[in-house]
Design a protein around this motif. Structure first.
Motif, mmCIF file in Angstrom:
data_model
loop_
_atom_site.group_PDB
_atom_site.id
_atom_site.type_symbol
_atom_site.label_atom_id
_atom_site.label_comp_id
_atom_site.label_asym_id
_atom_site.label_seq_id
_atom_site.Cartn_x
_atom_site.Cartn_y
_atom_site.Cartn_z
ATOM 1 N N ALA A 50 -5.148 -5.641 -1.178
ATOM 2 C CA ALA A 50 -4.100 -5.239 -2.114
ATOM 3 C C ALA A 50 -3.485 -3.901 -1.695
ATOM 4 O O ALA A 50 -2.261 -3.719 -1.748
ATOM 5 N N HIS A 51 -4.302 -2.971 -1.256
ATOM 6 C CA HIS A 51 -3.789 -1.687 -0.782
ATOM 7 C C HIS A 51 -3.063 -1.845 0.553
ATOM 8 O O HIS A 51 -2.117 -1.096 0.829
ATOM 9 N N ARG A 52 -3.484 -2.800 1.367
ATOM 10 C CA ARG A 52 -2.746 -3.080 2.605
ATOM 11 C C ARG A 52 -1.325 -3.543 2.282
ATOM 12 O O ARG A 52 -0.367 -3.129 2.935
ATOM 13 N N ARG A 53 -1.221 -4.414 1.290
ATOM 14 C CA ARG A 53 0.114 -4.911 0.926
ATOM 15 C C ARG A 53 0.997 -3.785 0.392
ATOM 16 O O ARG A 53 2.192 -3.717 0.703
ATOM 17 N N MET A 54 0.416 -2.904 -0.419
ATOM 18 C CA MET A 54 1.205 -1.778 -0.928
ATOM 19 C C MET A 54 1.632 -0.857 0.209
ATOM 20 O O MET A 54 2.787 -0.415 0.271
ATOM 21 N N ARG A 66 0.285 8.821 1.274
ATOM 22 C CA ARG A 66 -0.849 8.018 0.795
ATOM 23 C C ARG A 66 -0.954 6.711 1.581
ATOM 24 O O ARG A 66 -2.049 6.292 1.993
ATOM 25 N N SER A 67 0.161 6.056 1.820
ATOM 26 C CA SER A 67 0.152 4.777 2.542
ATOM 27 C C SER A 67 -0.232 4.967 3.997
ATOM 28 O O SER A 67 -0.889 4.097 4.591
ATOM 29 N N THR A 68 0.153 6.090 4.579
ATOM 30 C CA THR A 68 -0.234 6.368 5.959
ATOM 31 C C THR A 68 -1.743 6.535 6.073
ATOM 32 O O THR A 68 -2.375 6.058 7.028
ATOM 33 N N ILE A 69 -2.344 7.219 5.074
ATOM 34 C CA ILE A 69 -3.807 7.364 5.059
ATOM 35 C C ILE A 69 -4.466 6.003 4.931
ATOM 36 O O ILE A 69 -5.435 5.682 5.636
ATOM 37 N N ASP A 70 -3.949 5.164 4.014
ATOM 38 C CA ASP A 70 -4.519 3.822 3.847
ATOM 39 C C ASP A 70 -4.418 3.022 5.138
ATOM 40 O O ASP A 70 -5.388 2.360 5.553
#
Length: 385
Positions: free
Chosen positions: A63-67, A146-150
């Motif tokens: 789910a976090h990958r998709r975001m 945040r997305s770059t960290i994920d």
């Protein structure tokens, strides 16, 4: 695909941040269960606990990958080693040796600390009258951070990608070697059992004709006529062998024309939607051609279909071929040597084959091969002229 969707709005980004904040509680619970499961692995309780925790963790990570994919407008793959069909201990062993498992655990720590702080700030900024102006300008860079960290944790590292690439290349090289050896054995068998036997018979007929030429011209003439028929048959078998290596229609008309010729030989009506702006290399053309031919052969033998269709296209450096039918379905690529041969042949070019064939149909086989197209008026640059 993520890179074709419009970028999320500021409110959507804030919604993602709110979901990330809300996911901290299950992340903490899952992390504690991971630790407990690892400690209790000495008894069966730990194994059962991890078996329940693993899919939940991966679902949350996906789910976090998709975001992250939406925010960064760049796909974030799901590169887990497959565990389907394995027993419990084998599945746990695969998970334990999968580098992505440990990257997921590292991501959980980052998401519960730094990631949580970034997402929380994004949500809080929206709630204040004065901070709303800050939120307007800060929400995008904060969420990209945040997305770059994920993505850094949830994507395979450089070493992992290289190791998997080496594994894939090793497997495909072995498959190509085996396939080439099998092809050579087939050619040797075809030549030995067909053309060679006829050429031997031709030589015997001509020798007998020469022996009786002076004493019995009529018998010699009959033997020469038999030899001529034998030579015609040998020539036909040699042409058949050559067509099996690289069909002339493929060289003359390209992949689209060759596929159309295959469809004309089918007893089932086949509709075709095919258009290519150029030609792939001869080796790729040959691989896709024989893959389509195998799929059509299976339709004719096993599908019981009333209609079939073929679509050939090219998009984003990928040659795509779809072969479908309205038959009985139930096709399983793992049970047929022909389809396994197709997968090996395509694998040599980093190609893939996907089969959807529920019982009752329809069946759809999708072939994808990364490649470049040359000008339709020139010989592909990767092949000799």
């Amino acid at each position: 695909m993520p890179d074709t969707d419009p970028p999320p709005s500021r409110l959507q980004l804030t919604g993602y941040a709110a979901l990330q904040v809300a996911s901290v509680v299950p992340l903490v619970v899952l992390f504690v269960l991971w630790v407990a499961g690892g400690v209790l692995m000495v008894i069966w309780v730990g194994a059962l606990l991890l078996t329940a925790v693993i899919p939940v963790t991966r679902g949350l990570a996906n789910a976090h990958r998709r975001m992250a994919s939406r925010v960064l407008s760049s796909p974030v793959p799901t590169p887990y080693v497959p565990t389907e069909g394995r027993k419990l201990l084998a599945r746990l062993r695969i998970v334990a040796t999968d580098p992505m498992t440990w990257r997921d655990l590292g991501w959980m720590l980052a998401a519960m600390t730094v990631g949580f702080a970034i997402s929380l700030v994004t949500v809080v900024l929206l709630l204040g009258v004065v901070s709303g102006w800050i939120w307007y300008f800060a929400v995008e860079p904060l969420m990209r951070l945040r997305s770059t960290i994920d993505r850094a944790f949830l994507s395979p590292g450089t070493t992992d990608r290289l190791e998997r690439r080496v594994e894939v290349l090793t497997e495909t090289r072995a498959d190509v070697v085996d396939d080439s050896a099998a092809e050579l054995r087939r050619l040797e068998r075809d030549l030995h059992d067909g053309a060679q036997a006829r050429l031997v018979a031709l030589s015997l007929s001509l020798g007998m004709a020469d022996a009786v030429f002076a004493s019995d011209p009529d018998a010699a003439r009959k033997l020469v006529n038999d030899a001529r028929q034998t030579s015609d048959a040998a020539l036909g078998e040699l042409r058949s062998v050559v067509r099996g290596i690289h069909p002339p229609v493929l060289a003359d008309r390209g992949l689209v024309g060759a596929v159309q010729a295959l469809a004309l030989d089918m007893a089932v009506p086949v509709s075709i939607e095919a258009s290519l702006a150029g030609r792939p290399s001869a080796s790729v053309e040959s691989a896709v051609y024989f893959a389509v031919a195998e799929c059509l052969a299976n339709i004719g033998k096993h599908a019981g279909a009333e209609n079939a269709w073929i679509r050939v296209s090219y998009d984003r450096d990928v040659l795509l071929a779809e072969i479908g039918d309205d038959g009985s379905g139930g096709a399983d690529p793992d049970t047929g040597t022909g389809m396994r041969g197709v997968m090996r042949r395509l694998g040599a070019f980093d190609g893939t084959m996907m089969v959807s064939s529920p019982v009752g149909g329809p069946t759809l086989v999708t072939l994808e091969v990364p490649c470049d197209l040359s000008s339709p008026r020139t010989t592909p640059c990767s092949e000799p002229a």
